[in-house]
Design an enzyme around this catalytic site. Structure first.
Site, PDB file in Angstrom:
ATOM      1  N   HIS A 199      45.357  31.778  37.733  1.00 57.31           N
ATOM      2  CA  HIS A 199      44.221  31.087  37.093  1.00 57.31           C
ATOM      3  C   HIS A 199      44.381  29.566  37.192  1.00 57.31           C
ATOM      4  CE1 HIS A 199      41.545  34.015  35.376  1.00 57.31           C
ATOM      5  NE2 HIS A 199      42.510  34.657  34.746  1.00 57.31           N
ATOM      6  N   CYS A 255      40.827  41.416  33.825  1.00 57.55           N
ATOM      7  CA  CYS A 255      40.812  39.997  33.475  1.00 57.55           C
ATOM      8  C   CYS A 255      39.739  39.771  32.425  1.00 57.55           C
ATOM      9  CB  CYS A 255      40.523  39.159  34.723  1.00 57.55           C
ATOM     10  SG  CYS A 255      40.473  37.383  34.438  1.00 57.55           S
ATOM     11  N   HIS A 276      49.400  36.481  37.093  1.00 57.41           N
ATOM     12  CA  HIS A 276      47.958  36.420  36.867  1.00 57.41           C
ATOM     13  C   HIS A 276      47.557  35.070  36.256  1.00 57.41           C
ATOM     14  CE1 HIS A 276      44.066  38.486  35.734  1.00 57.41           C
ATOM     15  NE2 HIS A 276      44.050  37.481  34.887  1.00 57.41           N
ATOM     16  N   GLU A 277      48.278  34.638  35.219  1.00 57.50           N
ATOM     17  CA  GLU A 277      47.911  33.388  34.540  1.00 57.50           C
ATOM     18  C   GLU A 277      48.189  32.179  35.427  1.00 57.50           C
ATOM     19  OE1 GLU A 277      46.013  33.815  32.056  1.00 57.50           O
ATOM     20  OE2 GLU A 277      46.535  35.921  31.884  1.00 57.50           O
TER      21      GLU A 277
END
Length: 163
Positions: free
Chosen positions: A135, A89, A131-132
């Site tokens: 976030h 990351c 993953h995004e």
């Protein structure tokens, strides 16, 4: 249009659930430009708005030469058996850990014109979508690690030169 500085682990914005985008205005257009510029450097698969200090549900991606963005993304499908994938990351620079991710992901959202869009894929694209989106939900990939691995990750974070 600017490549923005990436916020690092410990910044509260990374643990904050991002707000939905209610209206596409000049500020959102500028954000998308900055997200695209920020994901262009080599080795970057995605950048979430939170990573550049903006608490809005948007991210950019750069996978296999395809650069794009999504506003208000929602993961609508995950399939296959979760598998361990090496993951890093930009907000936790230099650290890579095996993270469980689904091999296929499909997300829907909107573009700058308010049109519905869909992005899906396997491999790195599936990983980037998950993953995004994490976030935007105030979660880092470190939060997905099993306890012993997370303990080791946190030790490495504390020992890093950037923390």
């Amino acid at each position: 249009m600017t490549e923005r500085q990436i916020r690092l682990f410990g910044d509260p914005v990374l643990k904050t659930v991002s707000d939905p985008i209610d209206a596409v205005d000049d500020g959102v257009r500028a954000l998308v430009d900055d997200l695209i510029d920020s994901v262009r450097p080599p080795g970057r698969a995605g950048v979430a708005a939170a990573q550049i200090g903006v608490n809005l549900r948007a991210f950019s991606y750069n996978v296999d030469g395809e650069i794009g963005y999504m506003l208000n993304p929602v993961i609508v499908e995950l399939s296959g058996e979760p598998e361990a994938m090496e993951e890093g990351c930009l907000s936790v620079p230099g650290l890579w850990f095996s993270t469980m991710r689904y091999p296929f992901a499909r997300a829907t959202g909107i573009d700058l014109d308010g049109n519905a869009i869909e992005v899906s894929g396997t491999g790195v694209m599936a990983q980037a979508l998950q993953h995004e989106t994490d976030h935007l939900n105030g979660m880092l990939y470190l939060d997905r690690l099993d306890k012993p691995t997370r303990r080791e990750a946190m030790k490495q974070v504390r020992e890093s030169d950037w923390f």
